[in-house]
Design an enzyme around this catalytic site. Structure first.
Site, PDB file in Angstrom:
ATOM      1  N   ASP A  17      24.149 -35.256 -27.870  1.00 50.03           N
ATOM      2  CA  ASP A  17      23.647 -34.058 -27.113  1.00 50.03           C
ATOM      3  C   ASP A  17      21.742 -33.900 -27.676  1.00 50.03           C
ATOM      4  O   ASP A  17      21.164 -34.018 -26.496  1.00 50.03           O
ATOM      5  CB  ASP A  17      24.056 -32.924 -27.434  1.00 50.03           C
ATOM      6  N   LYS A 178       7.188 -25.859 -31.839  1.00 54.66           N
ATOM      7  CA  LYS A 178       6.871 -25.412 -30.622  1.00 54.66           C
ATOM      8  C   LYS A 178       5.485 -24.515 -30.515  1.00 54.66           C
ATOM      9  O   LYS A 178       4.976 -23.997 -31.484  1.00 54.66           O
ATOM     10  CB  LYS A 178       7.881 -24.190 -30.488  1.00 54.66           C
ATOM     11  N   HIS A 236      15.673 -22.748 -38.554  1.00 51.64           N
ATOM     12  CA  HIS A 236      14.492 -22.244 -37.467  1.00 51.64           C
ATOM     13  C   HIS A 236      14.133 -20.699 -37.732  1.00 51.64           C
ATOM     14  O   HIS A 236      13.039 -20.506 -37.665  1.00 51.64           O
ATOM     15  CB  HIS A 236      15.241 -22.188 -36.124  1.00 51.64           C
TER      16      HIS A 236
HETATM   17  C1  BG6 Z   1      19.070 -26.785 -32.535  1.00 51.48           C
HETATM   18  C2  BG6 Z   1      20.321 -26.421 -32.625  1.00 51.48           C
HETATM   19  O1  BG6 Z   1      18.409 -27.071 -33.447  1.00 51.48           O
HETATM   20  O2  BG6 Z   1      18.332 -25.864 -31.730  1.00 51.48           O
HETATM   21  C3  BG6 Z   1      21.026 -25.882 -31.455  1.00 51.48           C
HETATM   22  O3  BG6 Z   1      21.284 -27.199 -33.406  1.00 51.48           O
HETATM   23  C4  BG6 Z   1      20.270 -25.118 -30.548  1.00 51.48           C
HETATM   24  O4  BG6 Z   1      22.166 -25.000 -31.589  1.00 51.48           O
HETATM   25  C5  BG6 Z   1      18.823 -25.613 -30.562  1.00 51.48           C
HETATM   26  O5  BG6 Z   1      20.737 -25.139 -29.117  1.00 51.48           O
HETATM   27  C6  BG6 Z   1      17.863 -24.823 -29.854  1.00 51.48           C
HETATM   28  O6  BG6 Z   1      16.925 -25.393 -29.661  1.00 51.48           O
HETATM   29  P1  BG6 Z   1      15.692 -25.137 -28.353  1.00 51.48           P
HETATM   30  O7  BG6 Z   1      14.551 -25.956 -28.710  1.00 51.48           O
HETATM   31  O8  BG6 Z   1      16.331 -25.289 -26.997  1.00 51.48           O
HETATM   32  O9  BG6 Z   1      15.538 -23.602 -28.836  1.00 51.48           O
END
Ligand code: BG6
Length: 446
Positions: A17, A178, A236
């Site tokens: 993914d 980001k 995060h």
């Molecule tokens: C990833 C997680 O690190 O960050 C995912 O494993 C999540 O579960 C994704 O969907 C979200 O990233 P973004 O950049 O789409 O906010």
């Protein structure tokens, strides 16, 4: 683009993914914008039996959906010439010899190996890569979560540093790339108004949300094992929190972040809410009796003078009513007035929102003024703003470590999670309907 030494990037997890949604679209954007070397080679490793052509077709449709730049047939055809699907079972150490032969024909001099796989595979890949001799000085990018707990992360870190050298390890947390996460510091540092009001004297509470509309999609296997706490909170959300809460904005950012992570107060069971969306147990590769959380809300405190008694409320969840990542700073109210609110919008809107008091125009009362700056509503800004993964990949090719997480930060967040995990045993996982905002709101935590 010309003048750069030949770049190669190998992706373990080339049919996953992450590769489809983020890495390959990011590489496509970089390629179209001529930020990669002309002869860049992208080696996507996967177990599945795909021909080169079949793999090309699959990634084409993902890139068309997720690329930031215009996807013309010509650019796509040209990009696909640089992508090679390499079929291999990376848990079988005997197969690394074939990969080694393959590298012998490529001769890249600026090489990245990207481990876009679950952390449980890091060890076998590093053991296999020890036997590969034809890839000169690879820089290794590791996805989060780095390890599965403190002990395992320490062990893994030691093995990786021994195998590839400390200076060649790049631990990615793409939230650090980001645009608006990078803006948090500037907004506070460059504005006296905010700089002087960034503490417990002026701030009532901080709310950090990371809500997603998507569920676990095809990642049931990985996700059911880690849950939202390790997938999002340990990395995060704690990264964002530690940036918002920095003590000295003029200091070395990572050192200041570390101080915040080390100052997080142990929490009570009442400060955590866990949820699981309805239907999660029917998702592909999820245990039928799974108790894994897809939603977490927590109240944290930073134990220092600046943040005395200021709650940091964080929440993240899948299958929510909307996609929304933001940091909301709620200031203390002046007697008789409503409190000012500053919102740093990270995604999908990138911008800043400020709500404060004014005299009602033409009247004597008080009204709320709402001011909004939307950065990605502006086409030029949007086109010129690289996605997080573009920035990180480029930074790695350029050996710019500032964009990556230091081991000390990861260690500190796992250390904090040790205590959280103990508390989790006493927290019931509540079910919530798909398309809602989870089993509790921030107010329930206060
Ligand atoms: C990833 C997680 O690190 O960050 C995912 O494993 C999540 O579960 C994704 O969907 C979200 O990233 P973004 O950049 O789409 O906010």
């Amino acid at each position: 683009m010309s003048g750069k030494t030949k770049e190669t990037i190998t992706i373990f997890g080339g049919t996953g993914d992450l590769s489809y949604r983020k890495l390959l679209p990011a590489l496509f954007n970089l390629y179209v914008n001529q930020e990669l070397s002309e002869d860049v080679q992208i080696v996507a490793i996967g177990r599945r039996d795909y021909s080169q052509e079949a793999y090309g077709k699959i990634i084409q449709s993902w890139i068309e959906t997720y690329a930031r730049v215009h996807v013309s047939d010509e650019c796509m055809a040209s990009f696909l010439e640089h992508v090679h699907y390499f079929q291999m079972d990376f848990t079988d150490l005997s197969q690394y010899a074939l990969l080694d032969d393959y590298y012998a024909s490529m001769q890249g001099s600026n090489n990245i190996v990207y481990l876009a796989v679950a952390p449980s595979f890091f060890d076998v890949i590093q053991t296999g890569m020890r036997t590969v001799k034809h890839l000169s000085k690879p820089k290794i990018i590791l996805e989060k979560p780095f390890g599965e707990n403190l002990e395992q992360a320490r062990l893994l870190n030691r093995h990786l540093e021994e195998c590839f050298g400390k200076e060649n390890i790049y631990r990615i947390d793409h939230y650090l790339g980001k645009e608006m996460v990078r803006n948090i510091l500037t907004i506070r540092k460059g504005n006296l108004l905010l700089r002087n009001a960034w503490d417990c004297k002026s701030i009532e509470r901080v709310e950090i949300s990371c809500l997603e509309e998507v569920g676990v999609e095809t990642r049931g296997n990985y996700y059911d094992h880690v849950g939202a706490m390790k997938d999002m909170v340990q990395n995060h959300l704690l990264q964002i929190l530690s940036i918002v809460a920095l003590e000295d904005v003029d200091g070395v950012v990572k050192q200041e972040q570390l101080k915040i992570l080390q100052a997080l107060k142990k929490m009570d069971v009442d400060s955590i809410v866990l949820g699981q969306y309805e239907g999660y147990r029917e998702e592909e590769k999820v245990a039928v009796d799974s108790n894994t959380e897809t939603f977490v809300a927590m109240k944290l405190f930073v134990e220092n003078e600046r943040w005395k008694d200021v709650p940091f409320l964080i929440r993240t969840g899948k299958k929510m009513s909307k996609r929304e990542i933001e940091v909301r700073i709620l200031f203390k109210a002046v007697d008789g007035y409503e409190a000012d609110v500053l919102v740093i919008k990270i995604q999908p809107v990138e911008g800043i929102y400020l709500e404060f008091n004014i005299k009602t125009p033409g009247g004597d009362g008080v009204s709320r003024a709402k001011m909004e700056f939307c950065q990605n509503c502006n086409l030029v800004y949007r086109m010129n703003t690289p996605e997080a993964y573009e920035r990180m990949l480029l930074a790695c090719f350029e050996e710019d470590r500032a964009w990556f997480t230091d081991w000390e930060l990861i260690e500190a967040s796992w250390l904090y999670m040790l205590d959280v995990e103990k508390k989790l045993r006493d927290v019931k996982v509540l079910t919530y309907p798909v398309g809602t905002d989870g089993p509790c709101s921030f107010f329930d935590l206060l």
